[in-house]
Design an enzyme around this catalytic site. Structure first.
Site, mmCIF file in Angstrom:
data_model
loop_
_atom_site.group_PDB
_atom_site.id
_atom_site.type_symbol
_atom_site.label_atom_id
_atom_site.label_comp_id
_atom_site.label_asym_id
_atom_site.label_seq_id
_atom_site.Cartn_x
_atom_site.Cartn_y
_atom_site.Cartn_z
ATOM 1 N N ASP A 31 41.983 34.527 44.771
ATOM 2 C CA ASP A 31 40.578 34.355 43.543
ATOM 3 C C ASP A 31 41.435 35.653 42.480
ATOM 4 O O ASP A 31 41.499 37.083 42.996
ATOM 5 C CB ASP A 31 39.537 34.932 44.359
ATOM 6 C CG ASP A 31 38.420 35.118 43.113
ATOM 7 O OD1 ASP A 31 38.609 35.026 41.927
ATOM 8 O OD2 ASP A 31 37.228 34.998 44.081
ATOM 9 N N HIS A 32 41.422 35.177 41.311
ATOM 10 C CA HIS A 32 42.119 36.073 40.194
ATOM 11 C C HIS A 32 41.151 36.998 39.867
ATOM 12 O O HIS A 32 41.711 38.276 39.386
ATOM 13 C CB HIS A 32 42.619 35.450 39.182
ATOM 14 C CG HIS A 32 43.915 35.811 38.594
ATOM 15 N ND1 HIS A 32 44.052 37.414 38.370
ATOM 16 C CD2 HIS A 32 44.941 35.301 38.007
ATOM 17 C CE1 HIS A 32 45.205 37.459 37.690
ATOM 18 N NE2 HIS A 32 45.749 36.289 37.427
ATOM 19 N N ARG A 33 39.828 36.898 40.316
ATOM 20 C CA ARG A 33 38.874 37.824 39.931
ATOM 21 C C ARG A 33 38.995 39.182 40.804
ATOM 22 O O ARG A 33 38.463 40.199 40.531
ATOM 23 C CB ARG A 33 37.460 37.312 39.916
ATOM 24 C CG ARG A 33 37.135 36.458 38.927
ATOM 25 C CD ARG A 33 36.057 35.752 39.341
ATOM 26 N NE ARG A 33 35.890 35.059 40.518
ATOM 27 C CZ ARG A 33 34.781 34.316 41.245
ATOM 28 N NH1 ARG A 33 33.471 34.255 40.494
ATOM 29 N NH2 ARG A 33 34.786 33.778 42.307
#
Length: 443
Positions: A415-417
């Site tokens: 999850d790039h967040r």
């Protein structure tokens, strides 16, 4: 005063369930702790206990009913001296005593709707409203009807009847303006969400029509399948996935595993490659603590312990039981705990706290001969490791010579967040180093 028994939330994420079976009948006397019903969630069938004592006055929901929303009244419990006549059948809930005139209730509050000029005879009183904390707001049927017609929020009205009951006189002079403002504010985000909602797929009827000339069989979706569909659709639509791939040489691990299993045979312990992957991942989360995190909407939550979830396939779906504090446990302890969780997962006997939580998951399809694949992140996890089969391959050795090795392909979905590219690469590198040098995991 009769008490409503509400559909319980048996897990933090439960929104609805199936009332599978009643374990009591109307007229039964129950005490706190007695079993009332069996409730099916998306993952398991659980028993629901009474928290109060009394007599079961009415069962409002038939057993076998699906899609019962959390906090929906499912039964009414009577106190000593009360009878079924005290139950308000118009709303399916307990009705409070009528307000005497001297307590502030006007005589007109007792008049039937048909005899009241402004009342609509064919309009039933709205269901008993709930306060912000989920507790019932007591109001007479006529007061509820007038409030509904005026758009009045009963939560903002102070009742003058017995026990604070709201009567006609309380709502006639109240202003509906505050409620209208709050409704307008509440509607604005909903309208914005509707405007930006992702386009829906083909309708079920449209899909069925495409195959109406073919022999088919329809499979009804159970709670688990519905939840899987909803959560994975949410995951792919809302989580910005990216993928990191690499190959890991397993020869040292397989040799070490064989030696350990030979020594543990007398104790009935047999370690699997998956046990080593769980341990390697748990230690990597400690070595790269910024990767031990989850997405929480408006913040990132970093975990201190390594709680590793492991996907377990069952008939009709899957569970992800969580091995908590996996970094502190021995390989044999992890192996025994994983076998127990997997067995109870297949029997749908896991409690919610056993399959919720964690920051990271392992999904291993290597035993099915799958070389590599990409796994979907299970919200709110920050990442998931997809594990393929170990396969003999030609490799170039350290000295440049051509040799063979058992190589396993893995893919880390991130999850790039929560985790950036370099951090994800560091985390995956730590997992690989633990697996390629297994003795380090025992240091």
């Amino acid at each position: 005063m009769p008490t409503e028994i509400l559909m319980p939330a048996l897990s933090p994420t439960m929104e609805e369930g199936t009332l599978a079976k009643w374990l009591v009948k109307e007229g039964d006397t129950v005490s706190s702790g007695d079993l009332l019903a069996e409730i099916e969630t998306d993952k398991a069938t659980m028993e629901f206990e009474a928290v109060d004592e009394g007599t079961v006055g009415k069962l409002l929901i038939e057993e076998g009913t699906e899609g019962v929303k959390v906090n929906t009244p499912i039964a009414v419990l009577l106190e000593e001296g009360e009878s079924a006549d005290d139950i308000d059948t118009s709303s399916g809930s307990a009705a409070p005593e009528p307000a005497p005139a001297e307590a502030g209730s006007s005589e007109s509050d007792k008049v039937t709707p048909a005899a009241t000029p402004d009342a609509k005879p064919d309009t039933p009183a709205p269901a008993a409203p709930k306060g912000a904390d989920g507790s019932r707001i007591f109001a007479s049927p006529l007061a509820r009807r007038i409030a509904a017609e005026k758009g009045l929020d009963l939560g903002s009205v102070k009742g003058s009847g017995p026990h604070g009951r709201i009567v006609k006189a309380d709502v006639e002079g109240a202003s509906a303006a505050p409620a209208a403002k709050s409704e307008a504010k509440a509607d604005a985000p909903a309208q914005a969400a509707t405007a930006t909602a992702a386009p829906a797929g083909m309708s079920s009827d449209a899909v069925a029509k495409m195959y109406e000339d073919r022999e088919t069989e329809e499979v009804k979706l159970d709670g688990m399948r519905k939840t899987i569909a909803a959560r994975l659709t949410e995951a792919k639509q809302t989580i910005p996935h990216f993928y990191l791939r690499r190959e890991i040489q397993l020869d040292a691990l397989l040799k070490f595993r064989g030696e350990l299993n030979a020594q543990l045979a007398d104790k009935g312990v047999k370690l699997s490659v998956n046990d080593f992957i769980i341990k390697a991942s748990a230690l990597a989360l400690q070595a790269v603590p910024d990767a031990n995190a989850v997405w929480a909407g408006d913040r990132i939550i970093k975990l201190k312990p390594s709680d590793v979830a492991v996907a377990v396939a069952i008939e009709g779906g899957l569970f992800t039981p969580v091995l908590k504090d996996a970094h502190q446990k021995s390989l044999s302890t992890l192996s025994a705990e994983m076998k127990d969780l997997a067995t109870r997962a297949r029997d749908r006997k896991l409690a919610p706290h056993e399959y919720q939580g964690g920051s990271f998951a392992v999904s291993n399809l290597g035993m099915f001969g799958i070389d590599n694949f990409d796994a979907v992140i299970n919200p709110p996890h920050g990442s998931i490791l997809a594990v393929g089969a170990g396969v003999k391959k030609p490799v170039v050795g350290k000295d440049g010579e051509l040799t063979s090795a058992t190589v396993m392909s893995v893919t880390l979905s991130v999850d790039h967040r929560v985790i950036d590219g370099a951090l994800g690469a560091e985390f995956l590198k730590a997992i690989a180093e633990n697996l390629e040098s297994p003795l380090m995991m025992l240091a």
